[in-house]
Design a protein around this motif. Structure first.
Motif, PDB file in Angstrom:
ATOM      1  N   GLY A  26       0.800  -1.189   0.090  1.00 41.30           N
ATOM      2  CA  GLY A  26       0.101  -0.002   0.131  1.00 41.30           C
ATOM      3  C   GLY A  26       0.988   1.279  -0.100  1.00 41.30           C
ATOM      4  N   GLU A  27       0.617   2.163   0.658  1.00 43.43           N
ATOM      5  CA  GLU A  27       1.403   3.439   1.098  1.00 43.43           C
ATOM      6  C   GLU A  27       2.636   2.958   1.594  1.00 43.43           C
ATOM      7  OE1 GLU A  27      -0.357   6.885   2.474  1.00 43.43           O
ATOM      8  OE2 GLU A  27      -2.017   6.811   1.345  1.00 43.43           O
ATOM      9  N   ALA A  28       2.595   1.845   2.623  1.00 48.17           N
ATOM     10  CA  ALA A  28       3.972   1.299   3.231  1.00 48.17           C
ATOM     11  C   ALA A  28       4.239   0.213   2.376  1.00 48.17           C
ATOM     12  CB  ALA A  28       3.447   1.066   4.737  1.00 48.17           C
ATOM     13  N   ASN A  29       5.190  -0.140   2.056  1.00 46.38           N
ATOM     14  CA  ASN A  29       5.862  -1.330   1.109  1.00 46.38           C
ATOM     15  C   ASN A  29       7.050  -1.746   1.741  1.00 46.38           C
ATOM     16  OD1 ASN A  29       4.057  -1.919  -1.241  1.00 46.38           O
ATOM     17  ND2 ASN A  29       4.489   0.377  -1.523  1.00 46.38           N
ATOM     18  N   GLY A  30       6.874  -2.995   2.294  1.00 43.76           N
ATOM     19  CA  GLY A  30       8.187  -3.607   3.011  1.00 43.76           C
ATOM     20  C   GLY A  30       7.766  -4.772   4.128  1.00 43.76           C
ATOM     21  N   THR A  31       8.858  -5.143   4.834  1.00 43.41           N
ATOM     22  CA  THR A  31       8.369  -6.285   5.587  1.00 43.41           C
ATOM     23  C   THR A  31       8.788  -5.708   7.196  1.00 43.41           C
ATOM     24  OG1 THR A  31       9.293  -7.791   4.175  1.00 43.41           O
ATOM     25  CG2 THR A  31       9.355  -8.655   6.327  1.00 43.41           C
ATOM     26  N   MET A 130       2.492   0.113  18.021  1.00 43.93           N
ATOM     27  CA  MET A 130       2.543   1.515  18.467  1.00 43.93           C
ATOM     28  C   MET A 130       3.667   2.336  17.786  1.00 43.93           C
ATOM     29  SD  MET A 130       0.820   1.468  21.116  1.00 43.93           S
ATOM     30  CE  MET A 130       0.932   3.042  21.987  1.00 43.93           C
ATOM     31  N   PHE A 131       3.312   3.516  17.522  1.00 43.27           N
ATOM     32  CA  PHE A 131       4.062   4.400  16.686  1.00 43.27           C
ATOM     33  C   PHE A 131       4.955   5.124  17.528  1.00 43.27           C
ATOM     34  CE2 PHE A 131       0.472   4.751  13.570  1.00 43.27           C
ATOM     35  CZ  PHE A 131       1.414   4.183  12.368  1.00 43.27           C
ATOM     36  N   ASP A 132       4.426   5.484  18.646  1.00 48.18           N
ATOM     37  CA  ASP A 132       5.068   6.180  19.842  1.00 48.18           C
ATOM     38  C   ASP A 132       4.615   5.682  21.212  1.00 48.18           C
ATOM     39  OD1 ASP A 132       6.645   8.230  20.929  1.00 48.18           O
ATOM     40  OD2 ASP A 132       5.588   9.943  19.877  1.00 48.18           O
ATOM     41  N   GLY A 149      12.430  -5.314  13.281  1.00 48.97           N
ATOM     42  CA  GLY A 149      12.800  -4.501  12.068  1.00 48.97           C
ATOM     43  C   GLY A 149      11.723  -4.302  11.012  1.00 48.97           C
ATOM     44  N   GLY A 150      11.929  -3.125  10.402  1.00 47.86           N
ATOM     45  CA  GLY A 150      10.851  -2.757   9.550  1.00 47.86           C
ATOM     46  C   GLY A 150       9.958  -1.580  10.208  1.00 47.86           C
ATOM     47  N   MET A 151      10.640  -0.963  11.206  1.00 46.83           N
ATOM     48  CA  MET A 151       9.756   0.160  11.766  1.00 46.83           C
ATOM     49  C   MET A 151       9.554   1.373  11.106  1.00 46.83           C
ATOM     50  SD  MET A 151       8.207   0.417  14.659  1.00 46.83           S
ATOM     51  CE  MET A 151       7.233   1.727  15.178  1.00 46.83           C
ATOM     52  N   ASP A 152      10.514   1.334   9.877  1.00 46.05           N
ATOM     53  CA  ASP A 152      10.299   2.479   8.819  1.00 46.05           C
ATOM     54  C   ASP A 152       8.951   2.099   7.955  1.00 46.05           C
ATOM     55  OD1 ASP A 152      11.807   0.084   8.009  1.00 46.05           O
ATOM     56  OD2 ASP A 152      12.361   1.197   6.335  1.00 46.05           O
ATOM     57  N   VAL A 153       8.769   0.753   7.852  1.00 46.79           N
ATOM     58  CA  VAL A 153       7.432   0.402   7.074  1.00 46.79           C
ATOM     59  C   VAL A 153       6.182   0.645   8.006  1.00 46.79           C
ATOM     60  CG1 VAL A 153       6.377  -1.545   6.074  1.00 46.79           C
ATOM     61  CG2 VAL A 153       8.860  -1.439   5.901  1.00 46.79           C
ATOM     62  N   VAL A 154       6.768   0.406   9.509  1.00 47.15           N
ATOM     63  CA  VAL A 154       5.358   0.870  10.005  1.00 47.15           C
ATOM     64  C   VAL A 154       4.899   2.124  10.138  1.00 47.15           C
ATOM     65  CG1 VAL A 154       4.606   0.990  12.568  1.00 47.15           C
ATOM     66  CG2 VAL A 154       5.682  -1.074  11.891  1.00 47.15           C
ATOM     67  N   ASP A 155       6.166   3.014  10.271  1.00 49.75           N
ATOM     68  CA  ASP A 155       5.910   4.587  10.162  1.00 49.75           C
ATOM     69  C   ASP A 155       5.395   5.102   8.724  1.00 49.75           C
ATOM     70  OD1 ASP A 155       7.000   5.064  12.583  1.00 49.75           O
ATOM     71  OD2 ASP A 155       9.134   5.345  11.749  1.00 49.75           O
TER      72      ASP A 155
END
Length: 181
Positions: A26-31, A130-132, A149-155
């Motif tokens: 989607g807008e986020a892509n990754g693992t 959780m984002f924060d 791993g992949g917190m950048d994807v979560v964000d």
């Protein structure tokens, strides 16, 4: 001889799931990689791992996403991509609800918790990341894991609108969820 007996005992015992790997589209892509905490919430981890192993989470959307708070997913009943998104977040799975397994682990950035209704013993299949920090949740929701791993994807997960964070339009989706050992 003792070492050999310990090896056989380890081989005979059932392997515990130690994590999840979530492929997001989607807008986020990754693992996203999550370490599940079997020692903290064994019943919840067992249920999540079983649902993931059965493919129940594949194609389930992030239906409730609140900026600076959390991203919620896991409604295997009503949250499948292509389904009636108006009902997403109201369902669970065919498995029974779980009794709370509260701990002293704080709800910090990257912590994964179980969603529930007002009844503390109503968690089923839905979970949130959780984002924060959200320490007001401490001791009131079951912690089941931590993003490793992949917190950048979560964000990057598409944010919802309004106070309840309902995602409008095309939500991001857990394309494939795999249990890791």
């Amino acid at each position: 001889m003792r070492k050999l007996a310990a090896v056989f005992a380890l081989m005979a015992s059932p392997a515990l799931a130690t994590g999840l790997q979530i492929e997001v589209e989607g807008e986020a892509n990754g693992t996203i990689t999550i370490d599940l905490l079997e020692d903290v919430a064994p019943k919840h981890v067992e249920q999540i791992a079983a649902l993931a192993a059965e493919g129940q989470y594949d194609g389930v959307v992030f239906h409730r996403v609140i900026e600076d708070f959390m991203a919620q997913t896991g409604d295997v009943e009503f949250g499948k991509l292509g389904g009636n998104m108006a009902a997403a977040g109201r369902g669970g799975s065919s498995r029974p609800d779980l009794p709370a397994e509260f701990s002293d682990i704080p709800f910090d950035r990257g912590v994964v918790g179980m969603a529930r209704s007002q009844n503390p013993n109503s968690a089923n299949s839905q979970f949130f990341i959780m984002f924060d920090a959200g320490h007001f949740l401490n001791g009131q929701y079951t912690v089941v894991g931590k993003v490793t791993g992949g917190m950048d994807v979560v964000d990057q997960i598409k944010r919802g609108k309004g106070q309840n964070g309902a995602v409008i339009g095309q939500p991001d989706v857990m394309k494939k969820v795999t249990v890791t050992k």
